[in-house]
Design an enzyme around this catalytic site. Sequence first.
Site, PDB file in Angstrom:
ATOM      1  N   ASN A   8      56.229  44.402  49.284  1.00 48.12           N
ATOM      2  CA  ASN A   8      55.858  44.754  47.915  1.00 48.12           C
ATOM      3  C   ASN A   8      56.467  46.132  47.633  1.00 48.12           C
ATOM      4  OD1 ASN A   8      54.678  45.402  45.508  1.00 48.12           O
ATOM      5  ND2 ASN A   8      52.575  44.991  46.174  1.00 48.12           N
ATOM      6  N   ARG A  89      57.520  40.425  46.680  1.00 47.65           N
ATOM      7  CA  ARG A  89      56.776  40.335  45.435  1.00 47.65           C
ATOM      8  C   ARG A  89      57.692  40.802  44.302  1.00 47.65           C
ATOM      9  NH1 ARG A  89      52.562  44.553  43.016  1.00 47.65           N
ATOM     10  NH2 ARG A  89      51.856  43.295  41.269  1.00 47.65           N
ATOM     11  N   HIS A 178      49.306  39.401  38.093  1.00 47.28           N
ATOM     12  CA  HIS A 178      48.346  39.179  39.198  1.00 47.28           C
ATOM     13  C   HIS A 178      48.234  37.696  39.550  1.00 47.28           C
ATOM     14  CE1 HIS A 178      45.968  43.045  37.953  1.00 47.28           C
ATOM     15  NE2 HIS A 178      46.826  43.336  38.926  1.00 47.28           N
ATOM     16  N   ARG A 239      45.077  52.442  32.419  1.00 48.68           N
ATOM     17  CA  ARG A 239      45.646  51.706  31.273  1.00 48.68           C
ATOM     18  C   ARG A 239      44.565  51.373  30.254  1.00 48.68           C
ATOM     19  NH1 ARG A 239      48.545  47.164  34.817  1.00 48.68           N
ATOM     20  NH2 ARG A 239      48.923  48.608  36.527  1.00 48.68           N
ATOM     21  N   GLU A 382      47.290  38.581  48.606  1.00 50.32           N
ATOM     22  CA  GLU A 382      48.568  38.216  47.995  1.00 50.32           C
ATOM     23  C   GLU A 382      49.647  38.072  49.061  1.00 50.32           C
ATOM     24  OE1 GLU A 382      47.456  41.569  45.407  1.00 50.32           O
ATOM     25  OE2 GLU A 382      48.735  40.613  43.911  1.00 50.32           O
TER      26      GLU A 382
END
Length: 395
Positions: A8, A89, A178, A239, A382
């Site tokens: 990642n 990823r 996601h 965010r 993940e």
Amino acid sequence: MSKIIAINAGSSSLKFQLFEMPSENVITKGLVERIGLDDAVFTISVNGEKVTEITDIPEHGVAVKILLKKLIDLGIIQSFDEITGIGHRVVHGGEKFNESVLITEEILGQLEELSELAPLHNPANIVGIKAFREILPNVPAVAVFDTAFHQSMPEKSFLYSLPYEYYEDYGIRKYGFHGTSHKYVSERAAELLGRPVEQLRLISCHLGNGASIAAIEGGKSIDTSMGFTPLAGVAMGTRSGNIDPALIPFIMEKTGKTADEVLEVLNKRSGILGVSGFSSDLRDIESAATEGNERAELALEVFAGRIHKYIGSYAARMFGVDAIIFTAGIGENSDVIRARVLQGLEFMGVYWDPALNKVRGKEAFINYPHSPVKVIIIPTNEEVMIARDVMKIAL
Ligand code: ADP
């Protein structure tokens, strides 16, 4: 037996996990931070112990070289030949990719074209891919997209109510992110419930620094809270989530900022950080709220309140819900947020047990046994999904 490395890569970081497959045993994992700076930090777990080194890592290629050399020096592998596959990823797969794909020159070109849609994320992912391609050119590599799982959304979910030609001409639509996490927890929830995923209506809440909610019907994502970018949906660490779009020119006028600068505020200085005024980290907010800090309390209310409303909306969207899933840093660990999110949902059949809710960081049902809607905590994974896709596609 295969050894597969899941990668990642971010703009200044590179996370890795080395799996033995098909056992899915994690051989080692670690992370390189502050790439591009003189005091980059390389961390790797060896037999459960963390080894950290501070060194000069000017770019991702060097990070990859150091990582591979470390695997050999530490006796984790004897030679690079033992690595049979690499999974990367990639944040944005656009409409092109609804599943993971073997990376070729042609695919790499397509990923570069997609950078326009995800300028903050895809370029870093691509740098990671290229670094590995240079050093391990003969090892097959697979791209696993954050958007792919949400490609099953119907048009009525992904379309913005904007002039239709914006979608046709510019690809303006909801993509969702996601996806790898939402897919993992939905499959795991079906296993834990002992029912086929095809029969389930699930609401998955991935709550980390980034946060998104997904409505998953019959194993397919049919709606999700993030949008064209990961800025949309619920409030997050830094965010804003959804706001009135007319605020952007208004803030520009009031503050003299450019559009890019306002966007930076929405991405980096809003959410929990913006409301609390002092931290994006939920642990800080929880302890300050306990000590009576009102802005911290407000940040908790805003964060949990948005998620609570999404749950109602997605239950309506699927004409009901069989289970609500909590995952990622906050979802797995914060009983405070879970309690606020679930508060008052008994009207729709969610009966949860405050004592069971005290659990942290492990798989658990927190509903009362009689509850028609189950509530499940599932630590996300993940990386294992990435390794599984490498096995499926490249080996
Ligand atoms: P990322 O999106 O960066 O992967 P994570 O999934 O690691 O984020 O989630 C990070 C968030 O999880 C932070 O807000 C952190 O405060 C929160 N978190 C982690 N552990 C706990 C805990 N024990 N209690 C409350 N919040 C926690």
